[in-house]
Design an enzyme around this catalytic site. Structure first.
Site, PDB file in Angstrom:
ATOM      1  N   TRP A 194       0.848  -1.185   0.000  1.00 48.44           N
ATOM      2  CA  TRP A 194       0.000   0.000   0.000  1.00 48.44           C
ATOM      3  C   TRP A 194       0.888   1.241   0.000  1.00 48.44           C
ATOM      4  O   TRP A 194       1.848   1.339   0.766  1.00 48.44           O
ATOM      5  CB  TRP A 194      -0.897   0.018   1.244  1.00 48.44           C
ATOM      6  CG  TRP A 194      -1.719   1.272   1.311  1.00 48.44           C
ATOM      7  CD1 TRP A 194      -2.954   1.479   0.769  1.00 48.44           C
ATOM      8  CD2 TRP A 194      -1.354   2.507   1.948  1.00 48.44           C
ATOM      9  NE1 TRP A 194      -3.382   2.765   1.019  1.00 48.44           N
ATOM     10  CE2 TRP A 194      -2.410   3.424   1.741  1.00 48.44           C
ATOM     11  CE3 TRP A 194      -0.231   2.935   2.659  1.00 48.44           C
ATOM     12  CZ2 TRP A 194      -2.386   4.735   2.224  1.00 48.44           C
ATOM     13  CZ3 TRP A 194      -0.197   4.239   3.142  1.00 48.44           C
ATOM     14  CH2 TRP A 194      -1.263   5.106   2.927  1.00 48.44           C
ATOM     15  N   ASP A 361     -16.105  12.771  -1.903  1.00 52.01           N
ATOM     16  CA  ASP A 361     -15.514  11.543  -1.371  1.00 52.01           C
ATOM     17  C   ASP A 361     -16.189  11.164  -0.050  1.00 52.01           C
ATOM     18  O   ASP A 361     -17.288  11.624   0.262  1.00 52.01           O
ATOM     19  CB  ASP A 361     -14.003  11.732  -1.215  1.00 52.01           C
ATOM     20  CG  ASP A 361     -13.223  10.444  -1.398  1.00 52.01           C
ATOM     21  OD1 ASP A 361     -13.232   9.612  -0.473  1.00 52.01           O
ATOM     22  OD2 ASP A 361     -12.604  10.256  -2.462  1.00 52.01           O
ATOM     23  N   LYS A 478     -16.967   6.655  -7.642  1.00 53.39           N
ATOM     24  CA  LYS A 478     -15.686   6.150  -7.157  1.00 53.39           C
ATOM     25  C   LYS A 478     -15.995   4.963  -6.250  1.00 53.39           C
ATOM     26  O   LYS A 478     -16.560   5.119  -5.168  1.00 53.39           O
ATOM     27  CB  LYS A 478     -14.907   7.213  -6.393  1.00 53.39           C
ATOM     28  CG  LYS A 478     -13.531   6.715  -5.946  1.00 53.39           C
ATOM     29  CD  LYS A 478     -12.673   7.811  -5.366  1.00 53.39           C
ATOM     30  CE  LYS A 478     -11.306   7.257  -4.955  1.00 53.39           C
ATOM     31  NZ  LYS A 478     -10.432   8.310  -4.387  1.00 53.39           N
ATOM     32  N   TRP A 479     -15.631   3.774  -6.718  1.00 56.35           N
ATOM     33  CA  TRP A 479     -15.954   2.505  -6.051  1.00 56.35           C
ATOM     34  C   TRP A 479     -14.732   2.058  -5.264  1.00 56.35           C
ATOM     35  O   TRP A 479     -13.733   1.655  -5.843  1.00 56.35           O
ATOM     36  CB  TRP A 479     -16.326   1.476  -7.119  1.00 56.35           C
ATOM     37  CG  TRP A 479     -16.679   0.106  -6.633  1.00 56.35           C
ATOM     38  CD1 TRP A 479     -15.941  -0.715  -5.851  1.00 56.35           C
ATOM     39  CD2 TRP A 479     -17.874  -0.615  -6.943  1.00 56.35           C
ATOM     40  NE1 TRP A 479     -16.583  -1.908  -5.649  1.00 56.35           N
ATOM     41  CE2 TRP A 479     -17.781  -1.870  -6.312  1.00 56.35           C
ATOM     42  CE3 TRP A 479     -19.002  -0.334  -7.709  1.00 56.35           C
ATOM     43  CZ2 TRP A 479     -18.776  -2.839  -6.420  1.00 56.35           C
ATOM     44  CZ3 TRP A 479     -19.991  -1.290  -7.811  1.00 56.35           C
ATOM     45  CH2 TRP A 479     -19.880  -2.529  -7.176  1.00 56.35           C
ATOM     46  N   ASP A 480     -14.811   2.113  -3.943  1.00 51.59           N
ATOM     47  CA  ASP A 480     -13.642   1.869  -3.101  1.00 51.59           C
ATOM     48  C   ASP A 480     -13.783   0.546  -2.341  1.00 51.59           C
ATOM     49  O   ASP A 480     -14.885   0.047  -2.110  1.00 51.59           O
ATOM     50  CB  ASP A 480     -13.471   3.022  -2.110  1.00 51.59           C
ATOM     51  CG  ASP A 480     -12.036   3.178  -1.638  1.00 51.59           C
ATOM     52  OD1 ASP A 480     -11.189   2.311  -1.946  1.00 51.59           O
ATOM     53  OD2 ASP A 480     -11.748   4.179  -0.958  1.00 51.59           O
ATOM     54  N   ASN A 482     -11.670  -0.944   1.159  1.00 49.13           N
ATOM     55  CA  ASN A 482     -10.634  -0.555   2.116  1.00 49.13           C
ATOM     56  C   ASN A 482     -10.246  -1.649   3.104  1.00 49.13           C
ATOM     57  O   ASN A 482      -9.696  -1.360   4.158  1.00 49.13           O
ATOM     58  CB  ASN A 482     -11.083   0.695   2.880  1.00 49.13           C
ATOM     59  CG  ASN A 482     -10.891   1.950   2.047  1.00 49.13           C
ATOM     60  OD1 ASN A 482      -9.816   2.193   1.510  1.00 49.13           O
ATOM     61  ND2 ASN A 482     -11.945   2.737   1.911  1.00 49.13           N
ATOM     62  N   CYS A 528     -11.270   1.707  -7.051  1.00 52.47           N
ATOM     63  CA  CYS A 528     -10.242   2.000  -6.058  1.00 52.47           C
ATOM     64  C   CYS A 528     -10.284   0.890  -5.025  1.00 52.47           C
ATOM     65  O   CYS A 528     -11.357   0.397  -4.688  1.00 52.47           O
ATOM     66  CB  CYS A 528     -10.506   3.356  -5.401  1.00 52.47           C
ATOM     67  SG  CYS A 528      -9.403   3.763  -4.028  1.00 52.47           S
ATOM     68  N   ASP A 550      -3.117   5.356  -3.178  1.00 53.55           N
ATOM     69  CA  ASP A 550      -3.475   6.353  -2.172  1.00 53.55           C
ATOM     70  C   ASP A 550      -2.314   7.293  -1.886  1.00 53.55           C
ATOM     71  O   ASP A 550      -2.501   8.348  -1.271  1.00 53.55           O
ATOM     72  CB  ASP A 550      -3.896   5.668  -0.868  1.00 53.55           C
ATOM     73  CG  ASP A 550      -5.360   5.251  -0.879  1.00 53.55           C
ATOM     74  OD1 ASP A 550      -6.096   5.676  -1.792  1.00 53.55           O
ATOM     75  OD2 ASP A 550      -5.765   4.500   0.022  1.00 53.55           O
TER      76      ASP A 550
END
Length: 749
Positions: A194, A361, A478-480, A482, A528, A550
């Site tokens: 990352w 966001d 924006k498809w994240d 995490n 993302c 990121d």
């Protein structure tokens, strides 16, 4: 073109300049006889006949001196005298793991979509379907090898068909196996973590097993589903490179095995770690598609081939050649601390500077709580996806309308695959998350993962996007993601199916994405996964651009973007100019440097425009104006990495199309008291004239390739189709010693 030479049982697959050739041995084994530049239609059976006898395991099939493990096999399986790593292994009901596939038949068809999986398609593509059969087990392996003639690309996927009356368990199945009769190569992979994804790693092959993989439920920040062999002396412009890539977004394995006879077995496919698949009687299983590329002109040509192929045969045609908007994302400008007035002010400033899309966001959703902090409003809300009207000053519809009125399109961030334990969604459907029933699931970032393999979860998430995309004028998602997959288990699967969870998750992801993109074809999705944690070819048909990392620090981005753009198109790399000092590494970097690095991909901005001084705003306004003027070349021009004096300190690249050439250069650490060296360009028309539009000075393409440009200069040039053009150079502002220096040049028609 695909041909079968019946008399010698040889298949030839021809692209414009490349050739794959397979021979069927008298035993029924299929071998790779040739892969490389086109050599024509003649017998290549001598390639395996000429193999010297060197093996411990002799006399395969009781044939004197027939040594299977010396042969370059198309589909090696477990349990035979080839003891290299197999491409396929399964377990039958009686516990046996031996399989033996021999040639049975073939057919030539137009390229077809692989059910449930993203697939490269083109109207000129043909597929050779080789059916290999295990007669004892009554199982077929259909090897589907496709040729894309004008792209000089081959692909392969495999379908296993269980014709028996009993189930079997697939334990290992690679999408492709390529055997090379040498080990004199370097191994190339894209590795990192990352915040430093896709760094190019190059090392000499060594005896034994080597490669990269992911066990994280996604293709991962750490490794990318790509592997290549390169000649020892291969560089950007010269030498042979053979690469494999996988059109897949889940756990993968990409390996090179150097066996005892100094040959190399290259494979890529679903990672067998933690994977198996119950194949019931009468059922079939399809592997993801693998991409096979050969370049005889180094890494730059490999890049050209993959970029052209991905852009025209994989990326959604709606967006494949569509100019991408210049985005203003509010994240690093406000983080979670914003209200409607601040968002409107940012959007207004962005519009003044020339930006085109405002992306809201994380932080727009959440349960409204009395006397709560912003963070508390978000706690427990992931998964419910309801706008926090207190936070955004009214309805989401009204906010979108206000942004649209300013003259910007509107984009919205989601993390659809996650759910908070306090959310209504989880409370109502606790069985929807990934977990084993007898263990407490890990809570990571206040989130569990939804089990996308469950049809009800797929329907729920499709419904979420229906609600927002129907009722609001959202043009960009924006498809994240995490967190990675942990606590592997599913209440929807039987005990013997639990090892199917990871693959079923990816299939569910694709189903959701395909449904949403088909229903809302004008909405662009930017993928993302905490940055580049799922930057892979499997996402490209649904998200034509992907958040590259990121880490938005321009200097770290140089290496990230160098590796990423080596195989993925620049039009797929989302790259933002962010604040200085950088939030991830604390580095101070000149705005000009940040701009130049971000221009390598899809330009966007992620900084507080309201805090910029007049000089900074003027710079950005001018830079955006220039970018728009030459956007076609910036986003879709053919990329070349340029040779530099000090590869540890300098980065240079060019982009060109039939109208323009843009050359960019960044020096990380300035050197005192040195004479600038020259930057030689590559892949220009030698007899063309390149003209700088500022002062009309002219140079030939051969001069620019042989003599080159003086470093630390910026020029705009023009080339004409009939070979008359010119070039001019003018210096940009020099930075102080110890700071970064950056210069760009543009060739413009």
């Amino acid at each position: 073109m695909i041909e079968f030479m019946q008399k010698i049982k040889q298949f030839n697959l021809f692209s414009a300049h490349e050739q794959l050739a397979f021979n069927v041995l008298p035993t029924g084994h299929v071998v790779l006889s040739y892969f490389g530049k086109k050599i024509g239609s003649h017998s290549l059976a001598y390639v395996t006949k000429d193999l010297k006898k060197a093996s411990y395991l002799a006399d395969t099939d009781e044939i004197i001196d027939f040594r299977l493990e010396q042969h370059p096999l198309l589909f090696p399986t477990f349990g035979n005298p080839d003891l290299r790593t197999p491409a396929f292994q399964c377990t039958f009901k009686n516990g046996s793991q031996i399989s033996d596939f021999r040639y049975h038949s073939y057919q030539i068809t137009h390229k077809k979509k692989i059910p449930g999986l993203p697939t490269a398609l083109n109207q000129d593509a043909e597929t050779l379907e080789l059916e290999l059969v295990d007669k004892v087990a009554h199982v077929s392996a259909i090897i589907m090898i496709s040729v894309f003639p004008q792209y000089d690309i081959f692909t392969q996927s495999i379908k296993i068909v269980n014709h028996s009356e009993q189930s079997l368990k697939i334990d290992r199945i690679m999408s492709i196996n390529v055997d090379f009769l040498s080990d004199k190569y370097d191994l190339l992979t894209l590795s990192g973590a990352w915040g430093r994804e896709n760094h190019l790693e190059r090392r000499a092959l060594a005896p034994g097993f080597q490669g990269v993989d992911s066990k994280r439920g996604a293709s991962s920040h750490g490794q990318n589903p790509f592997i290549a062999l390169a000649d020892k002396d291969a560089d950007e412009q010269h030498g042979n490179v053979y690469s494999l890539s996988l059109i897949y977004s889940g756990d993968f394995l990409a390996s090179a095995e150097v066996a005892m006879h100094q040959d190399t077995r290259l494979q890529i496919g679903i990672n067998p770690f933690g994977f198996s698949w119950q194949l019931e009687a009468g059922a079939d299983f399809n592997t993801p598609e693998a991409i096979l590329v050969h370049s005889d002109q180094g890494l730059n040509k490999m890049t050209h081939l993959l970029h052209n192929f991905y852009s025209n045969c994989l990326v959604n045609k709606k967006f494949a050649q569509q100019k991408r908007p210049i985005v203003l994302n509010n994240w690093e400008a406000t983080y979670l601390d914003f209200d409607k007035q601040k968002l409107i002010a940012l959007a207004q400033e962005g519009k003044k500077l020339g930006m085109e899309m405002f992306v809201l966001d994380n932080g727009w959703f959440g349960k409204e709580k009395t006397n709560s902090t912003v963070k508390a409003d978000l706690d427990g809300s992931v998964g419910d996806w309801q706008a926090n009207t207190k936070k955004i000053g009214g309805s989401l519809h009204d906010l979108v309308a206000a942004i649209n009125k300013i003259g910007l399109k509107f984009g919205l961030w989601f993390e659809p695959e996650a759910v908070s334990p306090d959310s209504d969604t989880y409370m109502e459907h606790p069985g929807w998350i990934i977990r084993t029933p007898d263990r407490k699931p890990q809570l990571i970032k206040d989130r569990y993962l939804l089990n996308l393999g469950i049809p009800e979860v797929q329907d729920f998430l499709i419904g979420v996007f229906d609600r927002f995309l129907k009722d609001t004028n959202v043009a960009y998602i924006k498809w994240d993601l995490n967190r990675n997959l942990t606590d592997s288990g599913s209440s929807a699967l039987t005990a013997v199916q639990q090892t199917e969870l990871g693959h079923r998750y990816v299939l569910g992801l694709y189903k959701i994405l395909e449904t949403v993109t088909e229903k809302y074809p004008d909405v662009m999705i930017e993928s993302c996964a905490g940055g580049g944690g799922r930057f892979d070819a499997g996402m490209l048909p649904y998200s034509p651009q992907i958040w590259t990392s990121d880490d938005s620090d321009a200097i770290e981005r140089l290496e990230i973007q160098r590796g990423t753009s080596m195989i993925y198109p620049c039009s797929s790399m989302s790259c933002h100019v962010s604040t200085s000092p950088n939030e991830q590494v604390g580095r101070r970097t000149n705005l000009n440097v940040r701009q130049t690095v971000a221009e390598q991909g899809i330009l966007g901005y992620e900084l507080d425009l309201l805090a910029l001084n007049t000089k900074g705003k003027h710079f950005i306004s001018h830079a955006i104006s220039k970018y728009k003027k030459y956007r076609q070349t910036y986003q879709f021009g053919s990329l070349d990495r340029l040779p530099v004096y000090d590869p540890q300190d300098e980065y240079a690249w060019s982009k060109q199309d039939e109208n323009h050439l843009i050359v960019s250069y960044v020096m990380v650490l300035a050197k005192p008291n040195t004479v600038p060296k020259r930057l030689r360009l590559v892949n220009l028309q030698a007899d063309a004239i390149y003209e700088d539009v500022q002062n009309k000075q002219r140079f030939t393409g051969q001069e620019l390739m042989s003599i080159g440009l003086v470093w630390l200069c910026h020029a705009q040039m023009k080339t004409s189709t009939h070979g008359i053009g010119s070039s001019i150079f003018c210096p940009l502002n020099s930075l102080t010693a110890g700071q970064i220096k950056n210069r760009s040049r543009t060739l413009i028609s």
